[in-house]
Design an enzyme around this catalytic site. Sequence first.
Site, short mmCIF file in Angstrom:
data_model
loop_
_atom_site.label_atom_id
_atom_site.label_comp_id
_atom_site.label_asym_id
_atom_site.label_seq_id
_atom_site.Cartn_x
_atom_site.Cartn_y
_atom_site.Cartn_z
N GLU A 1 8.96 8.75 -16.74
CA GLU A 1 7.50 9.23 -17.13
C GLU A 1 6.91 8.70 -18.29
O GLU A 1 6.01 8.22 -18.30
CB GLU A 1 7.14 10.68 -16.72
CG GLU A 1 7.69 11.32 -15.46
CD GLU A 1 7.69 12.83 -15.49
OE1 GLU A 1 6.78 13.13 -15.31
OE2 GLU A 1 8.86 13.15 -15.33
N SER B 1 13.95 22.25 -15.50
CA SER B 1 13.09 23.08 -15.66
C SER B 1 13.47 24.46 -16.16
O SER B 1 14.37 24.96 -15.56
CB SER B 1 11.93 23.16 -14.29
OG SER B 1 11.34 24.27 -14.45
N HIS C 1 0.84 -1.25 -0.18
CA HIS C 1 -0.06 -0.10 -0.01
C HIS C 1 0.85 1.33 0.07
O HIS C 1 0.31 2.20 0.48
CB HIS C 1 -0.90 -0.06 1.19
CG HIS C 1 -1.77 -1.26 1.79
ND1 HIS C 1 -2.67 -1.50 1.08
CD2 HIS C 1 -1.20 -2.32 2.17
CE1 HIS C 1 -3.26 -2.73 1.41
NE2 HIS C 1 -2.18 -3.45 2.24
N LYS D 1 15.04 21.82 -9.98
CA LYS D 1 14.45 20.56 -10.60
C LYS D 1 15.24 19.82 -11.53
O LYS D 1 15.89 20.08 -12.35
CB LYS D 1 13.21 21.08 -11.51
CG LYS D 1 12.07 21.78 -10.76
CD LYS D 1 11.06 20.61 -10.20
CE LYS D 1 9.95 20.48 -11.21
NZ LYS D 1 9.00 19.77 -10.76
#
Length: 463
Positions: free
Chosen positions: A295, A282, A161, A288
Amino acid sequence: MMSDGANSMWGGRFAGGVDAIMEAINASIGYDKRLYGQDIAGSRAHAAMLAAQGIITAEDRAAIDAGLVQVQGEIEAGTFTFRPALEDIHMNIEARLKEIIGEPAGRLHTARSRNDQVAVDFRLWVRDQADAVVTGLDSLMRAFLAQAEAGADWVMPGFTHLQTAQPVTWGHHMLAYVEMLGRDKSRFEDARRRMNECPLGAAALAGTSFPIDRHATAAALGFDRPTANSLDSVSDRDFALEFLSAASICAMHLSRFAEELVIWSSAQFRFVRLSDAFTTGSSIMPQKKNPDAAELIRAKLGRILGATVALFTIMKGLALTYSKDMQEDKEQVFDAADNLMLGIAAMEGMVKDMTANQDALAVAAASGFSTATDLADWLVRSLNLPFREAHHVTGSLVAMAEKKGCDLPDLGLAEMQSAHSGITEEVYSVLGVDNSVRSRVSYGGTAPANVRAQVARWKEILG
Ligand code: ARG
């Protein structure tokens, strides 16, 4: 707008040209040009067989063969003109062959139809892809294996979980993916075995009255045998569906590790560091470092499963045998195969590239009362408590630690004994994460010794 004249390949009974929209919806050359190598290999095998059987002359076969080699050269040199008016790769190649060698080109299509031609071309293409995927998975498995070997005894939290469950080893987690990818590999190998029958010679759908030798063409193209039923031969696309199904399961596995990389590389987790090679910055937030490749791999299953659903939907309810619907099979498989290969390669790059942050992993492994199960097990083993009672006693100690804002090993012996009087000093030996993982020696468990044994086993398998 009409294109001028009837199609030279099938225009015998057609007086006029086709509408431009008809040409646009009918043509597959825009994508099936990728089958040129398979188409030429199939035609060369067919022509050789026709000559060997005395169906065409040796001279015609020689002219056809030389012409096809020239066509292949033109396509590979980029000088070939693909014409949508000629619909597909099969007719584009044959038309060019006719320009080069003249009349004998017309004899190549004896005892053959585009229905068995496309079936064999596409099978050959999917077979090549299955082989390429297997090779790619081999490399990816080796990359995971190297991580497993390096970190056989690095501790990290195991989750259920996404909540800290029990400490595990880094190596064990890496090996979980080796197992998944090993199953993926076997699915592609298995699909390949089943698809390795040659449909060439089924002709349009019923077979042919010419004395062809289907065993010869099957062998020449590396198939195990010819397909046994001509109707099935031209209407079957199971091989593509099996490829897509295996690709979907594999892409699902890739997406799961991709998701873990996204989580693990975040500032909140800091379990791994990805190098600049597989991340982007970024334009506005200088701090970043985005795990874009992970992704994108996570997203790839969307289109691969989409292709699978598309082809099932195309095939559903099609009466035997060939219907033009089936021309829509190729783009789906091409796109899925391209993206799966890209995903596998990118994942291999990231697995090789990532650095585990052993300190962060160890800290996380020890937090969240991760050794609570070890404590309960100790109560069972040392005090002979029933597990349910041990679970209850441990629960009260976890609540106590939580209230004090400390971890289980920080509780004093008196505090421990307030939950159960039989608890002794010895309990502290099971509360450390290293001891915890070392104790999980059951077959398939996370103990470093098990991990090393499994690494050795996989090294042997992968050779
Ligand atoms: N381009 C066609 C396809 O991909 C080739 C087979 C055409 N056969 C036919 N009977 N029209 O399916």
